[in-house]
Structures are given as C-alpha cells and as structure tokens.
Design a protein around this motif. Sequence first.
Motif, PDB file in Angstrom:
ATOM      1  N   PRO A  76       0.796  -1.233   0.000  1.00  0.00           N
ATOM      2  CA  PRO A  76       0.000   0.000   0.000  1.00  0.00           C
ATOM      3  C   PRO A  76       0.830   1.285   0.000  1.00  0.00           C
ATOM      4  N   ARG A  77       1.993   1.276   0.627  1.00  0.00           N
ATOM      5  CA  ARG A  77       2.811   2.505   0.659  1.00  0.00           C
ATOM      6  C   ARG A  77       3.347   2.841  -0.724  1.00  0.00           C
ATOM      7  N   LEU A  78       3.832   1.838  -1.435  1.00  0.00           N
ATOM      8  CA  LEU A  78       4.314   2.073  -2.790  1.00  0.00           C
ATOM      9  C   LEU A  78       3.156   2.497  -3.694  1.00  0.00           C
ATOM     10  N   ALA A  79       2.015   1.867  -3.510  1.00  0.00           N
ATOM     11  CA  ALA A  79       0.839   2.226  -4.310  1.00  0.00           C
ATOM     12  C   ALA A  79       0.429   3.675  -4.046  1.00  0.00           C
ATOM     13  N   LEU A  80       0.501   4.116  -2.807  1.00  0.00           N
ATOM     14  CA  LEU A  80       0.177   5.507  -2.490  1.00  0.00           C
ATOM     15  C   LEU A  80       1.160   6.463  -3.166  1.00  0.00           C
ATOM     16  N   ALA A  81       2.449   6.136  -3.118  1.00  0.00           N
ATOM     17  CA  ALA A  81       3.452   6.990  -3.763  1.00  0.00           C
ATOM     18  C   ALA A  81       3.214   7.054  -5.272  1.00  0.00           C
ATOM     19  N   VAL A 136      -4.116  16.558 -11.016  1.00  0.00           N
ATOM     20  CA  VAL A 136      -5.202  16.533 -10.038  1.00  0.00           C
ATOM     21  C   VAL A 136      -5.005  17.680  -9.047  1.00  0.00           C
ATOM     22  N   PRO A 137      -6.080  18.407  -8.719  1.00  0.00           N
ATOM     23  CA  PRO A 137      -5.941  19.511  -7.758  1.00  0.00           C
ATOM     24  C   PRO A 137      -5.329  19.059  -6.433  1.00  0.00           C
ATOM     25  N   LEU A 138      -4.653  19.983  -5.799  1.00  0.00           N
ATOM     26  CA  LEU A 138      -3.919  19.809  -4.547  1.00  0.00           C
ATOM     27  C   LEU A 138      -2.654  18.982  -4.729  1.00  0.00           C
ATOM     28  N   THR A 139      -2.179  18.898  -5.967  1.00  0.00           N
ATOM     29  CA  THR A 139      -0.860  18.343  -6.227  1.00  0.00           C
ATOM     30  C   THR A 139      -0.047  19.414  -6.946  1.00  0.00           C
ATOM     31  N   ALA A 140       1.250  19.281  -6.886  1.00  0.00           N
ATOM     32  CA  ALA A 140       2.116  20.261  -7.553  1.00  0.00           C
ATOM     33  C   ALA A 140       1.915  20.234  -9.066  1.00  0.00           C
ATOM     34  N   ILE A 165      16.021   3.068   1.806  1.00  0.00           N
ATOM     35  CA  ILE A 165      16.415   4.338   1.182  1.00  0.00           C
ATOM     36  C   ILE A 165      15.476   4.685   0.035  1.00  0.00           C
ATOM     37  N   SER A 166      14.999   3.689  -0.697  1.00  0.00           N
ATOM     38  CA  SER A 166      14.044   3.944  -1.780  1.00  0.00           C
ATOM     39  C   SER A 166      12.721   4.442  -1.219  1.00  0.00           C
ATOM     40  N   GLY A 167      12.303   3.878  -0.092  1.00  0.00           N
ATOM     41  CA  GLY A 167      11.081   4.338   0.558  1.00  0.00           C
ATOM     42  C   GLY A 167      11.192   5.780   1.017  1.00  0.00           C
ATOM     43  N   VAL A 168      12.353   6.144   1.540  1.00  0.00           N
ATOM     44  CA  VAL A 168      12.584   7.527   1.976  1.00  0.00           C
ATOM     45  C   VAL A 168      12.523   8.474   0.780  1.00  0.00           C
ATOM     46  N   MET A 169      13.148   8.070  -0.327  1.00  0.00           N
ATOM     47  CA  MET A 169      13.136   8.920  -1.526  1.00  0.00           C
ATOM     48  C   MET A 169      11.718   9.085  -2.070  1.00  0.00           C
ATOM     49  N   LEU A 170      10.961   7.996  -2.150  1.00  0.00           N
ATOM     50  CA  LEU A 170       9.585   8.092  -2.643  1.00  0.00           C
ATOM     51  C   LEU A 170       8.726   8.945  -1.718  1.00  0.00           C
ATOM     52  N   ALA A 171       8.953   8.818  -0.411  1.00  0.00           N
ATOM     53  CA  ALA A 171       8.212   9.651   0.541  1.00  0.00           C
ATOM     54  C   ALA A 171       8.570  11.117   0.357  1.00  0.00           C
ATOM     55  N   ALA A 172       9.850  11.416   0.138  1.00  0.00           N
ATOM     56  CA  ALA A 172      10.274  12.805  -0.072  1.00  0.00           C
ATOM     57  C   ALA A 172       9.660  13.375  -1.348  1.00  0.00           C
ATOM     58  N   ILE A 195       5.936  14.008  -0.649  1.00  0.00           N
ATOM     59  CA  ILE A 195       5.732  15.179   0.212  1.00  0.00           C
ATOM     60  C   ILE A 195       5.943  16.465  -0.586  1.00  0.00           C
ATOM     61  N   PHE A 196       6.982  16.497  -1.428  1.00  0.00           N
ATOM     62  CA  PHE A 196       7.216  17.665  -2.269  1.00  0.00           C
ATOM     63  C   PHE A 196       6.015  17.938  -3.165  1.00  0.00           C
ATOM     64  N   ILE A 197       5.463  16.888  -3.749  1.00  0.00           N
ATOM     65  CA  ILE A 197       4.326  17.051  -4.661  1.00  0.00           C
ATOM     66  C   ILE A 197       3.095  17.563  -3.921  1.00  0.00           C
ATOM     67  N   VAL A 198       2.836  17.032  -2.748  1.00  0.00           N
ATOM     68  CA  VAL A 198       1.661  17.474  -1.988  1.00  0.00           C
ATOM     69  C   VAL A 198       1.864  18.903  -1.475  1.00  0.00           C
TER      70      VAL A 198
END
Length: 177
Positions: free
Chosen positions: A70-75, A86-90, A151-158, A161-164
Amino acid sequence: MMGYSSIAQAGFILPLFIGTVDGQLAPNAPFYLAVYLVMTFGAFFALAMIRIQRGSEEISAFRGLGKTNPRLALAVTIMFASLAGVPLTAGFFAKMISFVHVINTGLYLGWMLPVMIVCAASGFYYYFKVIRSMYWDKPAENAEPVQVPAISGVMLAAFSIFIVLGGLMPLFLNPIR
C-alpha cells in the motif's frame, strides 16, 4: 505510457518559453521544471522497482499493488495524480501556471489552448488506468509483494511530500505572475 507522458508534459512546458517579451523565460517556468523533474523521477523510480521485481512495466504489473504494498501504491498514486494534474498536487499547480501564461500572453487565440486542454483531459484517462489497476484489480496469482528498500522508501516519501506541499502552496501564497 511514460514516453507519451513526457511528450505531453513538454507541451505544457513549451508555452512557458514562447510568447514572452524578448524571448525571456516565463517567471514561473523554473517551478514547472522542478515539479516536472520530481514527478517524473519519482514515477520512473517506482516503475523501475516494479519492473525489477515483477519483470514487467506494463499496466498489468501494477495489478493489486494497493493490496500487496500500500505505501508504494500511495506513492505511485501521488506521482501519477500529479502528472495528470489533479488539484492539490504540484502537477495541477504547474499546469495551471502554464494555462495562465497562455491566457495572459494571448496564445490561446490559436491552437495552443485547445490542444493543452485535450492533452490534460486525455492524460487523466491513461494515468488513472494504472491507479485503477493498483486498487481495483486483484493481484496476479503468483505476484510477490514488491519490496521497497529503506532508502528507496525515503526517496519516494520525499518526492510525494514535495508534490503534496507544492500543491498546497497556492492556498497560502499567491505565486502566479
């Protein structure tokens, strides 16, 4: 699909380089380029993990990812939603900057604005095919959960977060010029 995505995104970048005084760059072009870089890099980053572990980069490789990781799917959802605008994204904000620039410079009188609208609308269809597959399709019988290194999870999360945050920025600032 990502190749066509890059072509479509270039169509939104192009107006920021034309129609300006003395051929100067539009004031918000660096923001669009930064957002495009993060969206595309994040999408290709996730796509590479899926290709390596599932042996394919077809839409079918994303089947059931919302259940198996689910975390990868969310990213991936955040990346593709932002690429779609989509609105509310960069990505939405960046595309809005391009549309506003086209309208402010009078480029809409020709063919550019209608083409941009068609490209934006068709992008929704293709990006959301992947998102639909991740959440509504069942995983393949032999599908192993995609493992995401720390480290890949951290990068995808970053990236996410930047996009949101880039999508929420216009709620607090008025950066459109």
